[in-house]
Scaffold this motif. Structure first.
Motif, mmCIF file in Angstrom:
data_model
loop_
_atom_site.group_PDB
_atom_site.id
_atom_site.type_symbol
_atom_site.label_atom_id
_atom_site.label_comp_id
_atom_site.label_asym_id
_atom_site.label_seq_id
_atom_site.Cartn_x
_atom_site.Cartn_y
_atom_site.Cartn_z
ATOM 1 N N GLU A 34 -30.685 21.038 67.762
ATOM 2 C CA GLU A 34 -29.472 20.225 67.658
ATOM 3 C C GLU A 34 -29.731 18.721 67.763
ATOM 4 O O GLU A 34 -28.795 17.937 67.769
ATOM 5 N N ASN A 140 -35.898 31.292 70.515
ATOM 6 C CA ASN A 140 -34.496 31.056 70.856
ATOM 7 C C ASN A 140 -34.234 29.559 70.687
ATOM 8 O O ASN A 140 -35.125 28.741 70.913
ATOM 9 N N TYR A 141 -33.021 29.235 70.307
ATOM 10 C CA TYR A 141 -32.707 27.856 69.943
ATOM 11 C C TYR A 141 -31.608 27.281 70.825
ATOM 12 O O TYR A 141 -30.751 28.008 71.321
ATOM 13 N N THR A 142 -31.622 25.962 70.977
ATOM 14 C CA THR A 142 -30.541 25.302 71.703
ATOM 15 C C THR A 142 -29.242 25.452 70.904
ATOM 16 O O THR A 142 -29.264 25.530 69.679
ATOM 17 N N GLU A 143 -28.134 25.487 71.614
ATOM 18 C CA GLU A 143 -26.829 25.607 70.952
ATOM 19 C C GLU A 143 -26.066 24.284 70.949
ATOM 20 O O GLU A 143 -25.072 24.136 70.249
ATOM 21 N N GLU A 144 -26.533 23.328 71.755
ATOM 22 C CA GLU A 144 -25.942 21.987 71.765
ATOM 23 C C GLU A 144 -27.035 21.012 72.185
ATOM 24 O O GLU A 144 -28.038 21.409 72.773
#
Length: 203
Positions: A34, A140-144
């Protein structure tokens, strides 16, 4: 997440240090998805070992990609044939290495097929490199976007080609080391092409 995890950016053919951190944190890390584009970083460049020393290869981004452009919105530019240049560079630098032929068929599509977005291109390349290394990690990825993570080691700005790396790295055999000596923290492909399946043990 338990314990001290890590937050890592999405890089192009990331350096050895990046994979050492992936291996160290295994399931306890996030990939930054993000953030905004940070230019002149490993997000769109990689360092490989040429007969003349470090060679930086850069994925050009489309005009208009500024520092306030979200990383997932950054498009790759095909104004010149950079894929051909990168592939020729990899061949010229590593054709004589022990394992280049072992991996070239799986890497070649990244230098022949067009990818629209830099993040997607890097993401698919990263997944392939994880597979080739036989590294048991899940992405896994950041969401914000968060400016800081108190409970995680933050590698978004400290793995940077413009900074002296603090990464402590034991030397491994490199093809041109007789000319230039051991070059630290090159792209993971340097380790992979020189050491093949032993690369994971090294990490």
């Amino acid at each position: 997440m338990t314990g001290k995890g890590a937050i890592l950016p999405m890089f192009y053919l990331p350096p050895v240090e990046y994979f050492a951190q992936l291996n160290k944190h295994k399931t306890n890390f996030l990939i930054e998805g993000e953030e905004h584009l940070i230019k002149q970083t490993y997000r769109n460049r990689a360092n490989i070992y040429s007969p003349d020393g470090v060679l930086a290869i850069t994925v050009p981004v489309a005009k208009g990609a500024k520092v306030h452009t979200k990383i997932k919105d950054v498009k790759i530019s095909y104004d010149f044939k950079w894929q051909r240049l990168h592939w020729l560079s990899l061949q010229n630098c590593y054709r004589r290495s022990s394992y280049f032929e072992f991996y070239e068929d799986e890497l070649a599509p990244f230098y022949h097929n067009h990818f629209e977005y830099l993040f997607d291109y890097n993401d698919q390349l990263l997944r392939l490199l994880i597979k080739l290394l036989k590294l048991k990690v899940e992405l896994n990825y950041t969401e914000e976007y968060m400016p800081e993570y108190l409970e995680m080691e933050d590698f978004r700005t400290n793995i940077d080609p413009r900074k002296e790396s603090q990464f402590i790295q034991k030397p491994y055999f490199q093809l041109f080391e007789e000319k230039q000596g051991f070059l630290k923290n090159l792209s993971i492909v340097d380790l992979l092409f020189n050491h093949g399946p032993q690369a994971l043990n090294y990490l």
